[in-house]
Motif scaffolding. Structure first.
Motif, mmCIF file in Angstrom:
data_model
loop_
_atom_site.group_PDB
_atom_site.id
_atom_site.type_symbol
_atom_site.label_atom_id
_atom_site.label_comp_id
_atom_site.label_asym_id
_atom_site.label_seq_id
_atom_site.Cartn_x
_atom_site.Cartn_y
_atom_site.Cartn_z
ATOM 1 N N ASP A 102 0.823 -1.200 0.000
ATOM 2 C CA ASP A 102 0.000 0.000 0.000
ATOM 3 C C ASP A 102 0.869 1.267 0.000
ATOM 4 O OD1 ASP A 102 -2.742 1.214 0.283
ATOM 5 O OD2 ASP A 102 -1.771 2.041 2.069
ATOM 6 N N LEU A 103 1.917 1.284 0.799
ATOM 7 C CA LEU A 103 2.802 2.453 0.841
ATOM 8 C C LEU A 103 3.531 2.647 -0.484
ATOM 9 C CD1 LEU A 103 4.300 2.175 4.435
ATOM 10 C CD2 LEU A 103 2.622 3.841 3.599
ATOM 11 N N PHE A 104 3.974 1.540 -1.091
ATOM 12 C CA PHE A 104 4.680 1.619 -2.378
ATOM 13 C C PHE A 104 3.769 2.226 -3.443
ATOM 14 C CE2 PHE A 104 6.231 -0.205 -6.397
ATOM 15 C CZ PHE A 104 7.572 0.155 -6.328
ATOM 16 N N ILE A 105 2.557 1.723 -3.516
ATOM 17 C CA ILE A 105 1.592 2.212 -4.508
ATOM 18 C C ILE A 105 1.213 3.665 -4.206
ATOM 19 C CG2 ILE A 105 -0.779 1.925 -5.339
ATOM 20 C CD1 ILE A 105 -0.291 -1.169 -4.878
ATOM 21 N N SER A 106 0.953 3.969 -2.942
ATOM 22 C CA SER A 106 0.556 5.329 -2.553
ATOM 23 C C SER A 106 1.650 6.346 -2.871
ATOM 24 C CB SER A 106 0.220 5.378 -1.062
ATOM 25 O OG SER A 106 -0.923 4.596 -0.808
ATOM 26 N N GLU A 107 2.898 5.981 -2.657
ATOM 27 C CA GLU A 107 3.980 6.924 -2.956
ATOM 28 C C GLU A 107 4.061 7.211 -4.449
ATOM 29 O OE1 GLU A 107 7.793 6.266 -1.135
ATOM 30 O OE2 GLU A 107 6.885 5.997 0.840
ATOM 31 N N PHE A 108 3.849 6.202 -5.262
ATOM 32 C CA PHE A 108 3.873 6.437 -6.707
ATOM 33 C C PHE A 108 2.723 7.356 -7.103
ATOM 34 C CE2 PHE A 108 3.090 5.746 -11.159
ATOM 35 C CZ PHE A 108 4.372 5.771 -11.685
ATOM 36 N N GLU A 109 1.579 7.183 -6.441
ATOM 37 C CA GLU A 109 0.402 8.025 -6.720
ATOM 38 C C GLU A 109 0.483 9.375 -5.999
ATOM 39 O OE1 GLU A 109 -2.761 5.419 -5.477
ATOM 40 O OE2 GLU A 109 -2.714 4.291 -7.362
ATOM 41 N N GLN A 110 1.595 9.595 -5.287
ATOM 42 C CA GLN A 110 1.849 10.827 -4.544
ATOM 43 C C GLN A 110 0.766 11.105 -3.506
ATOM 44 O OE1 GLN A 110 2.519 13.797 -7.571
ATOM 45 N NE2 GLN A 110 4.591 13.047 -7.943
ATOM 46 N N LYS A 111 0.322 10.027 -2.851
ATOM 47 C CA LYS A 111 -0.653 10.147 -1.769
ATOM 48 C C LYS A 111 0.071 9.993 -0.439
ATOM 49 C CE LYS A 111 -4.473 8.030 -4.313
ATOM 50 N NZ LYS A 111 -5.334 6.840 -4.388
ATOM 51 N N LYS A 112 -0.284 10.831 0.512
ATOM 52 C CA LYS A 112 0.249 10.704 1.864
ATOM 53 C C LYS A 112 -0.587 9.662 2.599
ATOM 54 C CE LYS A 112 2.070 15.360 2.092
ATOM 55 N NZ LYS A 112 3.473 15.175 2.261
ATOM 56 N N VAL A 113 0.089 8.848 3.419
ATOM 57 C CA VAL A 113 -0.598 7.764 4.123
ATOM 58 C C VAL A 113 -0.475 7.990 5.627
ATOM 59 C CG1 VAL A 113 -0.709 5.275 4.521
ATOM 60 C CG2 VAL A 113 -0.113 6.156 2.247
ATOM 61 N N ALA A 114 -1.617 8.136 6.277
ATOM 62 C CA ALA A 114 -1.650 8.258 7.734
ATOM 63 C C ALA A 114 -1.492 6.860 8.339
ATOM 64 C CB ALA A 114 -2.970 8.883 8.177
ATOM 65 N N VAL A 115 -1.041 6.827 9.593
ATOM 66 C CA VAL A 115 -0.879 5.544 10.277
ATOM 67 C C VAL A 115 -2.187 4.769 10.250
ATOM 68 C CG1 VAL A 115 -0.398 4.449 12.503
ATOM 69 C CG2 VAL A 115 1.028 6.348 11.724
ATOM 70 N N GLY A 116 -3.312 5.446 10.484
ATOM 71 C CA GLY A 116 -4.619 4.768 10.457
ATOM 72 C C GLY A 116 -4.926 4.142 9.113
ATOM 73 N N ASP A 117 -4.535 4.815 8.031
ATOM 74 C CA ASP A 117 -4.749 4.260 6.688
ATOM 75 C C ASP A 117 -3.873 3.024 6.458
ATOM 76 O OD1 ASP A 117 -6.585 6.287 6.114
ATOM 77 O OD2 ASP A 117 -5.006 7.616 5.350
ATOM 78 N N ALA A 118 -2.665 3.064 6.982
ATOM 79 C CA ALA A 118 -1.786 1.897 6.874
ATOM 80 C C ALA A 118 -2.379 0.713 7.639
ATOM 81 C CB ALA A 118 -0.389 2.226 7.393
ATOM 82 N N CYS A 119 -3.018 1.008 8.767
ATOM 83 C CA CYS A 119 -3.667 -0.047 9.548
ATOM 84 C C CYS A 119 -4.821 -0.671 8.770
ATOM 85 C CB CYS A 119 -4.168 0.504 10.880
ATOM 86 S SG CYS A 119 -2.838 0.917 12.029
ATOM 87 N N ILE A 120 -5.561 0.157 8.056
ATOM 88 C CA ILE A 120 -6.660 -0.355 7.230
ATOM 89 C C ILE A 120 -6.095 -1.250 6.124
ATOM 90 C CG2 ILE A 120 -8.448 0.298 5.568
ATOM 91 C CD1 ILE A 120 -8.884 2.814 7.367
ATOM 92 N N ALA A 121 -4.987 -0.838 5.515
ATOM 93 C CA ALA A 121 -4.372 -1.631 4.440
ATOM 94 C C ALA A 121 -3.886 -2.982 4.948
ATOM 95 C CB ALA A 121 -3.204 -0.856 3.825
#
Length: 175
Positions: free
Chosen positions: A87-106
């Motif tokens: 999720d972090l790899f994909i989000s970084e390519f899409e230039q999206k910031k990921v909150a800890v809570g979003d990482a927990c959902i992933a």
């Protein structure tokens, strides 16, 4: 070997020299092909690759994993740490910031388990945690530079540098 006199044995071997030479040539050719296959310098280099290809491969893997969970049931295939990294790899390519809570959902596990996974990833140096500059109450997570590069290499199937070895992450109490 039969009881032939020495002279007849030499003549017999001499008759086979052309076929032995052909065999040796074929053997040498096969050996050269194997060396070429094993030579990592012949593999594509990371800097020559399109980063979008790594992103597409990661997206495809994530979609396949989700489809597998729907079809076969996700309870058998839980891998929350890998889910977070993907999720972090994909989000970084899409230039999206990921909150800890979003990482927990992933992670697709209970929040307390996901938080332990995030902490483990941070301790081992896979991810970095930082305050959101727009909202100081929120913590963001992102891949470390090393992890991003390693995942790109993984998804592109590119050659690892000859001196490469897996990162030596500090020990964790979660082990």
């Amino acid at each position: 070997m039969t009881d032939l006199p020495l002279g007849k044995t030499v003549v017999s071997l001499g008759a086979n020299v052309p076929s032995i030479a052909k065999f040796m040539d074929a053997f040498e050719e096969m050996a050269n092909e194997l060396v070429a296959i094993a030579d990592t310098s012949a593999e594509p280099k990371l800097e020559d690759q399109d980063p979008a290809a790594a992103y597409k491969a990661a997206k495809k893997l994530l979609a396949t994993r989700r489809r597998r969970d729907r079809v076969l049931g996700g309870d058998l295939f839980s891998d929350p740490v890998w889910n977070i990294l993907l999720d972090l790899f994909i989000s970084e390519f899409e230039q999206k910031k990921v909150a800890v809570g979003d990482a927990c959902i992933a992670a697709d596990v209970p929040v307390t388990s996901a938080l332990r996974c995030c902490r483990l990833l941070e301790i081992r140096g896979f991810i970095r945690r930082e305050r959101d500059p727009l909202d100081g109450r929120r913590m963001l997570v992102r891949l470390s530079d090393t992890t991003r590069a390693n995942m790109t290499v993984l998804f592109l199937g590119t050659a690892m540098p000859k001196h490469y070895r897996a990162p030596d992450y500090p020990e964790s109490r979660y082990r």
